[in-house]
Enzyme design. Structure first.
Site, PDB file in Angstrom:
ATOM      1  N   ARG A 130      -4.763  10.567   4.685  1.00  0.00           N
ATOM      2  CA  ARG A 130      -3.730  11.595   4.868  1.00  0.00           C
ATOM      3  C   ARG A 130      -2.686  11.579   3.759  1.00  0.00           C
ATOM      4  NH1 ARG A 130      -2.671  14.437   8.874  1.00  0.00           N
ATOM      5  NH2 ARG A 130      -0.479  14.195   8.330  1.00  0.00           N
ATOM      6  N   LYS A 157       0.850  -1.209   0.000  1.00  0.00           N
ATOM      7  CA  LYS A 157       0.000   0.000   0.000  1.00  0.00           C
ATOM      8  C   LYS A 157       0.876   1.245   0.000  1.00  0.00           C
ATOM      9  CE  LYS A 157      -1.906   1.665   4.027  1.00  0.00           C
ATOM     10  NZ  LYS A 157      -1.561   3.091   4.176  1.00  0.00           N
ATOM     11  N   ASN A 158       1.849   1.271   0.907  1.00  0.00           N
ATOM     12  CA  ASN A 158       2.625   2.508   1.065  1.00  0.00           C
ATOM     13  C   ASN A 158       3.606   2.763  -0.080  1.00  0.00           C
ATOM     14  OD1 ASN A 158       1.204   3.054   3.327  1.00  0.00           O
ATOM     15  ND2 ASN A 158       2.873   2.689   4.782  1.00  0.00           N
ATOM     16  N   ILE A 202       7.264   7.149  17.310  1.00  0.00           N
ATOM     17  CA  ILE A 202       6.982   7.887  16.067  1.00  0.00           C
ATOM     18  C   ILE A 202       5.701   8.725  16.186  1.00  0.00           C
ATOM     19  CG2 ILE A 202       6.632   7.685  13.555  1.00  0.00           C
ATOM     20  CD1 ILE A 202       9.403   6.732  14.385  1.00  0.00           C
ATOM     21  N   ARG A 223      -0.209  14.653  13.446  1.00  0.00           N
ATOM     22  CA  ARG A 223       0.370  14.430  12.119  1.00  0.00           C
ATOM     23  C   ARG A 223       0.405  15.698  11.253  1.00  0.00           C
ATOM     24  NH1 ARG A 223      -1.495   8.603   9.906  1.00  0.00           N
ATOM     25  NH2 ARG A 223       0.470   8.710   8.804  1.00  0.00           N
ATOM     26  N   ARG A 276      -8.710  -0.418   4.498  1.00  0.00           N
ATOM     27  CA  ARG A 276      -7.769   0.576   3.955  1.00  0.00           C
ATOM     28  C   ARG A 276      -6.412  -0.073   3.671  1.00  0.00           C
ATOM     29  NH1 ARG A 276      -6.405   5.080   7.511  1.00  0.00           N
ATOM     30  NH2 ARG A 276      -5.103   5.388   5.703  1.00  0.00           N
ATOM     31  N   CYS A 323      -5.475  12.755  12.936  1.00  0.00           N
ATOM     32  CA  CYS A 323      -6.159  11.470  12.811  1.00  0.00           C
ATOM     33  C   CYS A 323      -6.023  10.733  14.119  1.00  0.00           C
ATOM     34  CB  CYS A 323      -5.616  10.667  11.649  1.00  0.00           C
ATOM     35  SG  CYS A 323      -3.957  10.093  11.938  1.00  0.00           S
ATOM     36  N   ASP A 343       4.265   0.760  12.364  1.00  0.00           N
ATOM     37  CA  ASP A 343       3.089   0.092  11.794  1.00  0.00           C
ATOM     38  C   ASP A 343       2.936  -1.361  12.271  1.00  0.00           C
ATOM     39  OD1 ASP A 343       2.341   2.375  10.490  1.00  0.00           O
ATOM     40  OD2 ASP A 343       2.939   1.724   8.494  1.00  0.00           O
TER      41      ASP A 343
HETATM   42  C1  UD1 Z   1       4.151   7.019   6.694  1.00  0.00           C
HETATM   43  C2  UD1 Z   1       3.322   5.790   6.415  1.00  0.00           C
HETATM   44  C3  UD1 Z   1       2.724   5.253   7.717  1.00  0.00           C
HETATM   45  C4  UD1 Z   1       3.822   5.037   8.750  1.00  0.00           C
HETATM   46  C5  UD1 Z   1       4.690   6.279   8.910  1.00  0.00           C
HETATM   47  C6  UD1 Z   1       5.907   6.039   9.792  1.00  0.00           C
HETATM   48  C7  UD1 Z   1       2.528   6.140   4.156  1.00  0.00           C
HETATM   49  C8  UD1 Z   1       1.367   6.450   3.270  1.00  0.00           C
HETATM   50  N1  UD1 Z   1       2.271   6.135   5.472  1.00  0.00           N
HETATM   51  O1  UD1 Z   1       3.275   8.018   7.229  1.00  0.00           O
HETATM   52  O2  UD1 Z   1       2.071   4.027   7.424  1.00  0.00           O
HETATM   53  O3  UD1 Z   1       3.233   4.750  10.000  1.00  0.00           O
HETATM   54  O4  UD1 Z   1       5.182   6.717   7.630  1.00  0.00           O
HETATM   55  O5  UD1 Z   1       6.670   4.998   9.282  1.00  0.00           O
HETATM   56  O6  UD1 Z   1       3.611   5.858   3.699  1.00  0.00           O
HETATM   57  N2  UD1 Z   1       5.959  14.851  11.016  1.00  0.00           N
HETATM   58  C9  UD1 Z   1       5.949  16.201  11.309  1.00  0.00           C
HETATM   59  N3  UD1 Z   1       5.765  17.087  10.288  1.00  0.00           N
HETATM   60  C10 UD1 Z   1       5.624  16.685   8.983  1.00  0.00           C
HETATM   61  C11 UD1 Z   1       5.651  15.307   8.683  1.00  0.00           C
HETATM   62  C12 UD1 Z   1       5.829  14.403   9.723  1.00  0.00           C
HETATM   63  O7  UD1 Z   1       6.056  16.589  12.466  1.00  0.00           O
HETATM   64  O8  UD1 Z   1       5.475  17.536   8.102  1.00  0.00           O
HETATM   65  C13 UD1 Z   1       6.121  13.854  12.096  1.00  0.00           C
HETATM   66  C14 UD1 Z   1       4.877  12.971  12.303  1.00  0.00           C
HETATM   67  O9  UD1 Z   1       3.913  13.595  13.091  1.00  0.00           O
HETATM   68  C15 UD1 Z   1       5.497  11.755  12.958  1.00  0.00           C
HETATM   69  C16 UD1 Z   1       6.871  11.645  12.277  1.00  0.00           C
HETATM   70  O10 UD1 Z   1       7.130  12.934  11.722  1.00  0.00           O
HETATM   71  O11 UD1 Z   1       5.672  11.971  14.331  1.00  0.00           O
HETATM   72  C17 UD1 Z   1       6.992  10.624  11.179  1.00  0.00           C
HETATM   73  O12 UD1 Z   1       5.867  10.720  10.333  1.00  0.00           O
HETATM   74  P1  UD1 Z   1       5.937  10.412   8.778  1.00  0.00           P
HETATM   75  O13 UD1 Z   1       7.112   9.521   8.489  1.00  0.00           O
HETATM   76  O14 UD1 Z   1       5.836  11.674   8.022  1.00  0.00           O
HETATM   77  O15 UD1 Z   1       4.602   9.583   8.584  1.00  0.00           O
HETATM   78  P2  UD1 Z   1       3.750   9.542   7.276  1.00  0.00           P
HETATM   79  O16 UD1 Z   1       4.648   9.816   6.118  1.00  0.00           O
HETATM   80  O17 UD1 Z   1       2.523  10.357   7.450  1.00  0.00           O
END
Ligand code: UD1
Length: 419
Positions: free
Chosen positions: A93, A22-23, A328, A122, A398, A117, A306
């Site tokens: 998201r 998926k990712n 995380i 996030r 999902r 969420c 995850d």
């Molecule tokens: C992706 C994955 C999700 C997985 C996560 C962590 C997809 C579609 N989803 O989510 O399944 O659980 O990586 O491996 O690939 N953060 C900020 N600001 C930002 C972006 C992130 O503060 O602009 C923080 C987030 O709140 C979190 C951390 O960074 O604490 C890591 O999040 P991130 O790796 O960005 O998660 P996603 O990419 O949303």
């Protein structure tokens, strides 16, 4: 609405095929915006997040053909509506991944802010900051991101925090930027690498793939391609935990053990026999009760957030005490009160769960809250004595393709019923 009814206590046995990731599929589908021709993807999973992505692309003017269950022909080469609307973005998201491709190709984009969420706030500040460093003008108003540029220009970007989708968004934006972009402290997740390999097949020039420093040399345009999406390591790992929690023995085929080392290490620690080949994993518990393991989530190649909820479920019935620390997402513990309703002995202190293994769980009526929390409730239900009912199965749909069919193939007693 659908619910799952699980009669627990049956050790899972048999062989299943892993679905495509998926990712990986989501960013690759969004990368189709960058190409001047259509792309064909195979090994895509049948999930509601994939349908949401296709609906979002269609709302902007893309076309697609479902060539088979797992093969998609997607033409997003000529968008006529550069808006990602709230109604679709709010349900997923990862929709924020339209921003980089749309902005770099068309010079403007209007994308709804995804909002929080169930697993935390996030934010998307790191996506926006990095796009600004590439020369975008960004304004946030009325719940929307308005971005525009006369042409992005490559630069050095440093992420203070490792972020998967922001790394992907910036990689995609940089493919059509002028000059070279270097991303420092890039996410090393295999799904980021899968996106990069697909982009390179489309004519991008990305190096340092799979490392902390990714370099993207901008090109004038990208072309169409065929691409085989990598397997879903989280889905594979979830089924391995399902076998472990029920004292069973299963083989997952079409998967990649190389990208699952941290999870397989933990499964060996709980007492599972693990055998791997190039593209399959066999787990055998030999009927034993698992031993408790401590978990700390982190970025790849360390233990994935995850899989935190699924290993928490496993620890609830393991022999001994364990701690599970979530590093995380600040609020990824929605499964804890539900597992406690099944008799689990869990105590949440800050971002750590203290777990005392109990001999068995009992079936209960449960509410699914987010994707991976829901998976942990399914696992607990498979191990529990009696019947477990899980409401709001749409969370599972999902990220898990035909979950009840795969579990039935492994001998589980599980039914999907409509209210
Ligand atoms: C992706 C994955 C999700 C997985 C996560 C962590 C997809 C579609 N989803 O989510 O399944 O659980 O990586 O491996 O690939 N953060 C900020 N600001 C930002 C972006 C992130 O503060 O602009 C923080 C987030 O709140 C979190 C951390 O960074 O604490 C890591 O999040 P991130 O790796 O960005 O998660 P996603 O990419 O949303």
């Amino acid at each position: 609405m659908y619910k799952l009814i699980i009669k627990g206590g049956k050790p899972l046995k048999g062989t299943i095929k892993a679905a495509g990731s998926k990712n990986s599929s989501l960013p690759i589908l969004f990368s189709s915006i960058l190409a001047d021709e259509a792309i064909t993807l195979s090994n895509t999973p049948q999930l509601s997040d994939i349908s949401t992505t296709l609906r979002l692309l269609m709302s902007m003017g893309a076309d697609f053909i479902l060539e088979s269950d797992s093969s998609l022909f997607v033409d997003s080469s000529k968008l006529n509506n550069l808006v990602a609307d709230y109604d679709l973005v709010k349900t997923m998201r990862a929709s924020i991944l339209v921003l980089g491709p749309m902005l770099t190709k068309y010079g403007k984009a209007k994308v709804s802010l995804p909002g929080g969420c169930a697993i935390g706030t996030r934010p998307v500040n790191l996506h926006l900051q990095a796009l600004e460093e590439l020369g975008a003008k960004i304004e946030v108003k009325n719940g929307y991101i308005y971005a525009q540029t006369d042409g992005l220009v490559g630069t050095d970007i440093h992420f203070d925090q490792v972020t998967v989708t922001a790394t992907e968004n910036i990689i995609m934006a940089a493919t059509l930027a002028k000059g070279t972009t270097t991303i420092n402290n890039a996410a090393q997740e295999p799904e980021v690498s899968d996106l990069c390999h697909c982009l390179n097949k489309m004519g991008a020039k990305i190096s340092g793939i799979g490392t902390l420093i990714i370099t993207i040399e901008g090109v004038k345009k990208l072309h169409g391609t065929d691409y085989f999406v990598c397997s879903d390591r989280i889905e594979s790992a979830t089924y391995l935990v399902a076998a472990a929690i029920t004292g069973g023995s299963i083989t997952v085929k079409n998967t990649n053990p190389q990208v699952m080392r941290s999870v397989l290490g933990k499964l060996i620690e709980i007492g599972a026999d693990i055998k791997t080949s190039k593209n399959s994993i066999t787990l055998n518990m030999n009927g034993k009760r698992p031993k408790a393991v401590n978990i700390k989530t982190s970025t790849y190649p360390n233990f994935p957030t995850d899989m935190q909820a699924q290993f928490t479920a496993l620890n609830t019935i393991a022999e001994g005490h364990s701690t599970i620390t979530e590093n995380i997402f600040e609020n990824r513990f929605m499964h804890i009160p539900e597992l406690m309703r099944m008799g689990a002995d869990l105590n949440l202190e800050g971002n750590t769960v203290i777990c005392k293994g109990v001999k068995s769980l009992t079936g209960a009526h449960l509410m699914a809250t987010d994707l991976r929390a829901s998976a942990s409730l399914v696992l607990a239900g498979l191990a529990a004595k009696g019947t477990t009912t899980i409401e709001r199965v749409y969370h599972l749909d999902r990220g898990y393709e035909t979950i009840e069919e795969k579990l039935k193939l492994l001998g589980a007693d599980v039914e999907r019923v409509q209210d």
